[in-house]
Write a protein that holds these residues in place. Structure first.
Motif, PDB file in Angstrom:
ATOM      1  N   GLY A 150     106.513  43.498  32.089  1.00  0.00           N
ATOM      2  CA  GLY A 150     105.767  42.264  32.138  1.00  0.00           C
ATOM      3  C   GLY A 150     104.402  42.371  31.507  1.00  0.00           C
ATOM      4  N   PRO A 151     103.527  41.377  31.755  1.00  0.00           N
ATOM      5  CA  PRO A 151     102.220  41.355  31.102  1.00  0.00           C
ATOM      6  C   PRO A 151     101.368  42.593  31.392  1.00  0.00           C
ATOM      7  CG  PRO A 151     102.691  39.247  32.140  1.00  0.00           C
ATOM      8  CD  PRO A 151     103.751  40.187  32.594  1.00  0.00           C
ATOM      9  N   LEU A 152     101.542  43.183  32.574  1.00  0.00           N
ATOM     10  CA  LEU A 152     100.779  44.375  32.934  1.00  0.00           C
ATOM     11  C   LEU A 152     101.755  45.358  33.584  1.00  0.00           C
ATOM     12  CD1 LEU A 152      97.861  45.378  32.779  1.00  0.00           C
ATOM     13  CD2 LEU A 152      97.521  44.533  35.104  1.00  0.00           C
ATOM     14  N   PRO A 153     102.415  46.183  32.797  1.00  0.00           N
ATOM     15  CA  PRO A 153     103.489  47.028  33.343  1.00  0.00           C
ATOM     16  C   PRO A 153     102.941  48.094  34.273  1.00  0.00           C
ATOM     17  CG  PRO A 153     103.001  47.660  31.088  1.00  0.00           C
ATOM     18  CD  PRO A 153     102.203  46.418  31.363  1.00  0.00           C
ATOM     19  N   GLY A 154     103.638  48.327  35.394  1.00  0.00           N
ATOM     20  CA  GLY A 154     103.197  49.331  36.352  1.00  0.00           C
ATOM     21  C   GLY A 154     103.487  50.732  35.858  1.00  0.00           C
ATOM     22  N   GLY A 155     102.573  51.666  36.155  1.00  0.00           N
ATOM     23  CA  GLY A 155     102.819  53.052  35.795  1.00  0.00           C
ATOM     24  C   GLY A 155     101.556  53.802  35.446  1.00  0.00           C
ATOM     25  N   LEU A 156     101.730  55.091  35.171  1.00  0.00           N
ATOM     26  CA  LEU A 156     100.692  55.936  34.590  1.00  0.00           C
ATOM     27  C   LEU A 156     101.087  56.173  33.143  1.00  0.00           C
ATOM     28  CD1 LEU A 156      98.212  57.892  34.723  1.00  0.00           C
ATOM     29  CD2 LEU A 156      99.858  59.686  35.350  1.00  0.00           C
ATOM     30  N   PHE A 157     100.199  55.819  32.213  1.00  0.00           N
ATOM     31  CA  PHE A 157     100.509  55.864  30.794  1.00  0.00           C
ATOM     32  C   PHE A 157      99.542  56.786  30.065  1.00  0.00           C
ATOM     33  CE2 PHE A 157     102.100  51.863  32.346  1.00  0.00           C
ATOM     34  CZ  PHE A 157     103.306  51.680  31.672  1.00  0.00           C
ATOM     35  N   VAL A 158     100.076  57.574  29.141  1.00  0.00           N
ATOM     36  CA  VAL A 158      99.271  58.423  28.272  1.00  0.00           C
ATOM     37  C   VAL A 158      99.921  58.414  26.894  1.00  0.00           C
ATOM     38  CG1 VAL A 158      98.267  60.708  27.918  1.00  0.00           C
ATOM     39  CG2 VAL A 158      98.676  59.895  30.240  1.00  0.00           C
ATOM     40  N   ARG A 159      99.141  58.120  25.879  1.00  0.00           N
ATOM     41  CA  ARG A 159      99.609  58.148  24.489  1.00  0.00           C
ATOM     42  C   ARG A 159     100.918  57.374  24.314  1.00  0.00           C
ATOM     43  NH1 ARG A 159      96.979  61.589  21.060  1.00  0.00           N
ATOM     44  NH2 ARG A 159      98.806  62.259  19.838  1.00  0.00           N
ATOM     45  N   ASP A 160     100.909  56.136  24.803  1.00  0.00           N
ATOM     46  CA  ASP A 160     102.012  55.186  24.627  1.00  0.00           C
ATOM     47  C   ASP A 160     103.262  55.510  25.432  1.00  0.00           C
ATOM     48  OD1 ASP A 160     100.520  53.645  22.835  1.00  0.00           O
ATOM     49  OD2 ASP A 160     101.199  54.795  21.106  1.00  0.00           O
ATOM     50  N   GLY A 161     103.209  56.489  26.350  1.00  0.00           N
ATOM     51  CA  GLY A 161     104.367  56.825  27.163  1.00  0.00           C
ATOM     52  C   GLY A 161     104.065  56.691  28.644  1.00  0.00           C
ATOM     53  N   ARG A 162     105.074  56.289  29.436  1.00  0.00           N
ATOM     54  CA  ARG A 162     104.884  56.134  30.884  1.00  0.00           C
ATOM     55  C   ARG A 162     105.261  57.448  31.574  1.00  0.00           C
ATOM     56  NH1 ARG A 162     107.069  50.925  34.036  1.00  0.00           N
ATOM     57  NH2 ARG A 162     109.136  51.704  33.452  1.00  0.00           N
ATOM     58  N   HIS A 163     104.277  58.073  32.195  1.00  0.00           N
ATOM     59  CA  HIS A 163     104.471  59.371  32.840  1.00  0.00           C
ATOM     60  C   HIS A 163     104.646  59.263  34.348  1.00  0.00           C
ATOM     61  CE1 HIS A 163     103.926  62.403  29.594  1.00  0.00           C
ATOM     62  NE2 HIS A 163     103.498  61.330  28.964  1.00  0.00           N
ATOM     63  N   LEU A 164     104.445  58.106  34.928  1.00  0.00           N
ATOM     64  CA  LEU A 164     104.843  57.810  36.308  1.00  0.00           C
ATOM     65  C   LEU A 164     105.433  56.421  36.309  1.00  0.00           C
ATOM     66  CD1 LEU A 164     102.043  58.909  38.844  1.00  0.00           C
ATOM     67  CD2 LEU A 164     104.319  59.918  38.561  1.00  0.00           C
ATOM     68  N   SER A 165     106.640  56.295  36.815  1.00  0.00           N
ATOM     69  CA  SER A 165     107.254  54.974  36.945  1.00  0.00           C
ATOM     70  C   SER A 165     107.458  54.586  38.406  1.00  0.00           C
ATOM     71  CB  SER A 165     108.592  54.935  36.202  1.00  0.00           C
ATOM     72  OG  SER A 165     109.433  56.000  36.611  1.00  0.00           O
ATOM     73  N   ARG A 166     107.359  55.566  39.322  1.00  0.00           N
ATOM     74  CA  ARG A 166     107.361  55.271  40.767  1.00  0.00           C
ATOM     75  C   ARG A 166     106.335  56.158  41.446  1.00  0.00           C
ATOM     76  NH1 ARG A 166     112.894  54.980  43.959  1.00  0.00           N
ATOM     77  NH2 ARG A 166     111.454  54.120  45.502  1.00  0.00           N
TER      78      ARG A 166
ATOM     79  N   VAL B 191      98.337  51.417  36.160  1.00  0.00           N
ATOM     80  CA  VAL B 191      98.400  50.096  36.789  1.00  0.00           C
ATOM     81  C   VAL B 191      99.066  50.278  38.138  1.00  0.00           C
ATOM     82  CG1 VAL B 191      99.251  47.740  36.611  1.00  0.00           C
ATOM     83  CG2 VAL B 191      98.562  48.971  34.549  1.00  0.00           C
ATOM     84  N   VAL B 192      98.323  49.993  39.214  1.00  0.00           N
ATOM     85  CA  VAL B 192      98.825  50.209  40.564  1.00  0.00           C
ATOM     86  C   VAL B 192      98.666  48.931  41.371  1.00  0.00           C
ATOM     87  CG1 VAL B 192      98.235  52.664  40.480  1.00  0.00           C
ATOM     88  CG2 VAL B 192      96.603  51.050  41.466  1.00  0.00           C
ATOM     89  N   SER B 193      99.445  48.818  42.433  1.00  0.00           N
ATOM     90  CA  SER B 193      99.356  47.663  43.321  1.00  0.00           C
ATOM     91  C   SER B 193      98.123  47.798  44.205  1.00  0.00           C
ATOM     92  CB  SER B 193     100.606  47.584  44.189  1.00  0.00           C
ATOM     93  OG  SER B 193     100.570  48.612  45.180  1.00  0.00           O
ATOM     94  N   PRO B 194      97.740  46.747  44.937  1.00  0.00           N
ATOM     95  CA  PRO B 194      96.613  46.882  45.866  1.00  0.00           C
ATOM     96  C   PRO B 194      96.816  47.997  46.884  1.00  0.00           C
ATOM     97  CG  PRO B 194      97.128  44.572  45.529  1.00  0.00           C
ATOM     98  CD  PRO B 194      98.213  45.346  44.846  1.00  0.00           C
ATOM     99  N   ALA B 195      98.068  48.309  47.194  1.00  0.00           N
ATOM    100  CA  ALA B 195      98.336  49.413  48.118  1.00  0.00           C
ATOM    101  C   ALA B 195      98.135  50.772  47.463  1.00  0.00           C
ATOM    102  CB  ALA B 195      99.758  49.311  48.653  1.00  0.00           C
ATOM    103  N   GLY B 196      98.076  50.803  46.115  1.00  0.00           N
ATOM    104  CA  GLY B 196      98.010  52.056  45.388  1.00  0.00           C
ATOM    105  C   GLY B 196      99.347  52.517  44.868  1.00  0.00           C
TER     106      GLY B 196
END
Length: 624
Positions: free
Chosen positions: A29-45, A17-22
């Protein structure tokens, strides 16, 4: 943060989930930002700056420096991002000089990985203890590696770039900043390729070839082009919602996940209904779902997971919290209806494909599922499939599983051991389907007779106990005391789909479901208006679910109400047209005459597997 101003990239068990800027800024929240794999967030910034400042967004992924009206931007930055099913995100950044003079552009990408579990990011304010967890950061020649460990749990995220960054800087917050100094000639161009590889704990083999959107031509009766377009969009989404699973002998499979972002995992009920919807057009989905669920079928009692011998799994999770049993969903059996739906799909697959291979191979699993319905599910003791609220898991265990979903017309919640209406329809269909298998495949006429008799008795018993004479409609449920839970609900359409009602009652119920208190113009409301319990933005007490409407349409067609089935199909197709032909999980229950555009439900998954398969079910309904 919401789904209206962010972009979603997904493939298999991977989504971003990324912003329009990428960018990724790690919101909840309803659509959490990040890169997710197998229920874990592997990028948070994942935040890009140009010459030390955040650029302006001209269009998604197209950025320019923030300047005044009188000064055109000296360069344009274009970001292209893709994800792969094996946990890889790749970004291609191109910087185009817009002037005749050479310049140096400083690009900086701030990166971090917090390895949060999806359950930590929900908006329910729960906090989970992760004692002794350790995070690490290690500079690489061409990037940085983030690590996470907690006892035996290990995960990593590796970020590499070509060309390598000129510097990797510490930010003071634990994040790392990758920096490039790009030399642009007059009207020159420079490019970077940045690769993020998520390495989750116990990652599966992603080399399995599973069903794709173009495996088979879209077969079926002719329909209007908009419905066929929705079918094609749904098939494309389904092809990218396939996730790894294993069969009873450990064979690698790919099965439909429930939906993005919260349920990119195997949920028995969702995979089964999705496969039933798609069966005439994509039987390979059922061919994978059946053995995958057989492999996770319970063989012993486990109260913490709702497991009982023969019961089909509700949910399978692979995240850290599930691994350490801080949530019960690692392999959770908290549904009363996945087991009869499994039998329905096994019977329907065998009849539709005329291939009895799965029916023979899974005979012991099917018999165990039938035994569960009688010995544990409630058919022996109560005469119905029943469940109790699970304090550690789900309050309701039919498809309407939110806490207040099974309620009286007044809004009061049903309590005790609940017999919801729709699982009784599934039980009837499961018994009749398994009886056919016993008679035609297993050569066991005695078992077939037993199941057919049980199905007849269930049909007779249901009308006696559930029928609301004063409303000429079935109750939503029976509560623990046997009282009729008198809310008028869309579960009645599920009874038509399964053939539980006799012809006359079925026709009357079908016509009742198309009255304006049920039919919003976009689909069937989960609860009819005019009742105190109704709320147009409740998850299960007045909203409209496309798959629920499709089940009703199939039921109407079964009872010969073709015009009514077509009206529902046209309504849902119109809904699809409002969302680029991708149906949402659900929408608000507002009437179409009052709201000419659908009102979104704020927490809906999209894409979602049974919503993606809904147009296929509608195609079946309108064509017979």
């Amino acid at each position: 943060m919401n789904g209206f101003d962010h972009r979603l990239l997904f493939h298999g068990e991977t989504f971003a989930v990324v912003s329009p800027a990428g960018d990724i800024t790690g919101e909840r929240g309803p659509l959490p930002g990040g890169l997710f794999v197998r229920d874990g967030r592997h990028l948070s910034r994942w935040q890009l700056t140009v010459d030390g400042a955040t650029p302006d967004v001209l269009a998604p992924g197209v950025l320019v420096p923030h300047l005044g009206r009188s000064e055109p931007p000296p360069h344009t930055v274009t970001r292209e991002q893709t994800v792969r099913a094996d946990g890889v995100l790749e970004e291609r950044i191109r910087v185009d000089g817009n002037r005749a003079e050479a310049e140096t552009v400083r690009l900086a990408l701030t990166v971090d990985a917090d390895f949060a579990d999806l359950f930590e990011l929900r908006s329910d304010h729960r906090v989970y203890d992760k004692a002794h967890a350790v995070r690490t950061r290690q500079a690489l020649p061409d990037g940085v590696e983030f690590g996470y460990r907690r006892r035996e749990w290990r995960a990593a995220t590796v970020v590499t770039a070509d060309p390598a960054p000129d510097a990797v800087e510490e930010t003071g917050s634990g994040a790392r900043r990758l920096v490039w100094l790009l030399e642009l000639g007059p009207h020159g161009t420079a490019e970077l390729v940045i690769r993020v590889e998520a390495r989750p704990f116990d990652a599966p083999d992603h080399t399995v070839v599973g069903p794709q959107a173009d495996d088979l031509p879209l077969a079926g009766p002719e329909a209007w082009p908009e419905l066929l377009r929705a079918c094609e969009r749904g098939l494309d989404d389904l092809s990218r919602l396939l996730i790894p699973a294993q069969g009873p002998e450990g064979e690698a499979l790919r099965v439909p996940a429930a939906g993005v972002p919260w349920f990119l995992s195997l949920l028995g009920r969702h995979a089964l209904i999705t496969s039933l919807f798609a069966l005439p057009y994509r039987p390979a989905l059922a061919a994978a779902t059946l053995p995958a669920l057989a492999a996770t079928q319970a063989t012993a009692e486990d109260r913490t997971r709702g497991a009982e011998p023969g019961k089909i799994v509700h949910e399978v999770r692979h995240g850290e919290l599930a691994h350490f049993e801080q949530v019960p969903y690692g392999r959770y059996h908290g549904s009363v209806d996945s087991t009869p739906l499994f039998l329905m799909l096994l019977g329907a697959y065998t009849e539709s494909t005329r291939d009895d291979k799965h029916a023979r191979r899974l005979e012991k699993h099917a018999r165990a599922a039938v035994s569960w319905m009688f010995a544990y599910g409630g058919l022996d003791d109560r005469g119905y499939l029943v469940y109790r609220a699970d304090e550690g898991g789900l309050a309701n265990q039919s498809w309407k599983d939110s806490p207040g979903a099974i309620c009286f017309a007044s809004g009061e919640r049903a309590r005790g051991a609940i017999a919801a209406a729709s699982p009784q329809g599934y039980a009837y269909a499961a018994l009749t389907a398994t009886a056919r298998l016993a008679r035609t495949v297993w050569d066991d006429a005695g078992y077939a007779d037993l199941l057919e008799g049980a199905a007849r008795e269930l049909r007779e018993r249901f009308v006696r106990d559930f029928w609301l004479d004063d409303r000429d409609f079935p109750a939503l449920a029976l509560d623990g005391s046997g009282a009729r839970v008198d809310a008028l609900a869309s579960d009645a359409g599920h009874l038509l789909w399964c053939g539980l009602l006799d012809r006359e009652r079925g026709e009357r119920v079908g016509r009742r479901l198309t009255k304006s208190d049920f039919f919003s113009g976009w689909g069937i409301r989960t609860l009819a208006t005019g009742q105190a319990a109704y709320h147009p933005l409740s998850y299960h007490r007045g909203s409209v679910w496309p798959h629920d409407t499709a089940i009703t349409a199939l039921g109407l067609a079964r009872y010969g109400l073709r015009a009514e089935a077509t009206a529902l199909a046209r309504a849902v197709t119109s809904l699809a047209e409002h969302s680029a032909y991708r149906l949402p999980e659900l929408i608000g229950g507002y009437a179409r005459p009052d709201h000419p555009a659908p009102v979104p439900y704020p927490h809906a998954c999209s894409p979602q597997s049974w919503a993606a398969a809904t147009p296929l079910a509608l195609l079946t309904a309108v064509g017979g």
